[in-house]
Design an enzyme around this catalytic site. Structure first.
Site, PDB file in Angstrom:
ATOM      1  N   SER A 188      60.516 -86.088-122.228  1.00 38.01           N
ATOM      2  CA  SER A 188      61.458 -87.092-122.707  1.00 38.01           C
ATOM      3  C   SER A 188      61.766 -88.103-121.596  1.00 38.01           C
ATOM      4  O   SER A 188      60.847 -88.743-121.080  1.00 38.01           O
ATOM      5  CB  SER A 188      62.719 -86.404-123.236  1.00 38.01           C
ATOM      6  OG  SER A 188      63.525 -87.304-123.950  1.00 38.01           O
ATOM      7  N   ASP A 282      59.409 -86.800-134.211  1.00 39.67           N
ATOM      8  CA  ASP A 282      60.155 -87.250-133.032  1.00 39.67           C
ATOM      9  C   ASP A 282      60.298 -88.762-133.066  1.00 39.67           C
ATOM     10  O   ASP A 282      59.305 -89.476-133.246  1.00 39.67           O
ATOM     11  CB  ASP A 282      59.396 -86.825-131.769  1.00 39.67           C
ATOM     12  CG  ASP A 282      60.104 -87.212-130.478  1.00 39.67           C
ATOM     13  OD1 ASP A 282      61.215 -87.783-130.533  1.00 39.67           O
ATOM     14  OD2 ASP A 282      59.541 -86.935-129.406  1.00 39.67           O
ATOM     15  N   HIS A 312      61.272 -83.274-131.261  1.00 38.37           N
ATOM     16  CA  HIS A 312      61.647 -83.551-129.883  1.00 38.37           C
ATOM     17  C   HIS A 312      62.380 -82.340-129.320  1.00 38.37           C
ATOM     18  O   HIS A 312      63.233 -81.758-129.982  1.00 38.37           O
ATOM     19  CB  HIS A 312      62.570 -84.778-129.846  1.00 38.37           C
ATOM     20  CG  HIS A 312      62.789 -85.337-128.491  1.00 38.37           C
ATOM     21  ND1 HIS A 312      61.993 -86.320-127.966  1.00 38.37           N
ATOM     22  CD2 HIS A 312      63.724 -85.060-127.547  1.00 38.37           C
ATOM     23  CE1 HIS A 312      62.416 -86.632-126.760  1.00 38.37           C
ATOM     24  NE2 HIS A 312      63.476 -85.881-126.479  1.00 38.37           N
TER      25      HIS A 312
END
Length: 349
Positions: A188, A282, A312
């Site tokens: 991320s 995601d 995610h």
């Protein structure tokens, strides 16, 4: 953890260990979007979170979100074995070095940068992940605790990560690291920071053998189809992305700065080969895949792997469930391949 939290954790682990048909009954009708079907164990996790009224990260003040992520990380990460762990100081930042069982005196090393939208996450939230990667890939992992917003807005996190990587190159011998087999990676926001650190390394002529970019955010302007399609009810929600962006990018023009949006960077020659992993459900999927294509267009050796059934945050699911753990084994295998680690037998732990 409180008594209630311990009971909830025990119940959750039991449910996540049920056979797939039983999980399907509990999870409900399969969720399918854009030709993808969400993994049953992931859908069950999301349903359980709604049943216990778990707040979203974007629903809490930053301090509360940091506490919640630490608790969630313990719940889904479990106790992952590894050869040894020791705290180190990486330049001016705290760090933690993980050495796998049976490691040689000198070997490959991954500099790992945690996710959390530049506002949450730390050495503890990603401790299970780092243990898992080190042990499964047979690679030393050095986690770096960079500064967080809103206390330290952009470009503090980027600057910390680049400075940390310079320090690693200079002190490779102290870490037992082979300077010709260094990697940078993260998930991320950590994937974003890994990408921008790799760009800085190429520009400065620093050795870097591999990038492991797990669902990185690469374009802070947003506007992709995946951001519109998956921004509610699937872990990474719009409310948290808004908080993260407002906390980290505080000045006009920050969102188009290549140090925040590597998709907008003029990619230099000599960039390290990359493995880019995205998740089907995601919001950051499309921009991560766009960055993989940009790397390829710039002549970088890149492998793009979409995990279509995942959301995610799957990188933290190394202690429960089946599909997230399987995906993380693939990440570890890609890391081992990227750093030319000999074939290892899969670890059962």
């Amino acid at each position: 953890m409180s008594v209630r939290e311990r009971l909830e954790a025990a119940a959750y682990r039991t449910l996540m260990g049920l056979p797939a048909p039983a999980q399907r009954l509990l999870a409900g009708r399969p969720l399918a979007r854009q030709g993808q079907t969400l993994a049953c164990d992931v859908q069950l996790t999301l349903r359980l979170a709604r049943l216990v009224r778990e707040p979203g990260l974007g629903d809490l003040p930053v301090i509360g979100a940091r506490t919640l992520l630490r608790r969630q990380a313990v719940l889904v990460g479990g106790q992952q074995p590894v050869g040894s762990v020791r705290d180190v100081t990486v330049g001016e930042r705290p760090g933690r070095l993980y050495v796998p069982r049976g490691a040689a005196d000198v070997g490959p090393l991954l500099v790992f940068l945690h996710g959390g939208g530049w506002v949450i996450g730390d050495l503890e939230t990603h401790d299970p992940v780092c243990r898992f990667l080190a042990e499964q890939a047979g690679v030393r992992v050095l986690a770096v605790d960079y500064r967080l917003a809103p206390e330290h807005p952009f470009p503090a996190a980027h600057d910390d990560c680049v400075a940390a990587y310079r320090w690693v190159v200079e002190h490779a011998a102290d870490l037992g690291a082979d300077p010709e087999r260094l990697a940078v990676g993260g998930d991320s926001a950590g994937g974003t920071l890994a990408a921008t650190t790799a760009i800085a390394a190429a520009r400065e002529g620093l050795p870097l053998a591999f990038q492991l970019l797990v669902y990185p955010g690469t374009d802070m302007r947003g506007g992709t189809d995946s951001r519109r399609a998956f921004a509610e009810g699937l872990v990474l929600e719009q409310s948290f992305m808004d908080v993260a962006k407002a906390s980290y990018l505080t000045r006009p023009g920050d969102e188009t700065d290549p140090r925040a949006s590597p998709l907008l960077a003029d990619l230099p020659g000599g960039l390290a080969p990359a493995y880019v992993a995205t998740a089907g459900f995601d919001p950051l999927r499309d921009e991560g895949e766009a960055y993989a294509r940009a790397l390829a267009a710039a002549g970088v050796a890149v492998e793009l792997r979409r995990f279509p059934e995942q959301v995610h945050g799957f990188v933290q699911f190394v202690g429960v469930g089946r599909t997230g753990r399987a995906a993380n084994r693939e990440l570890a295998a890609a890391l081992a391949t990227g750093l030319s680690v000999g074939v290892r037998s899969p670890r059962s732990a």
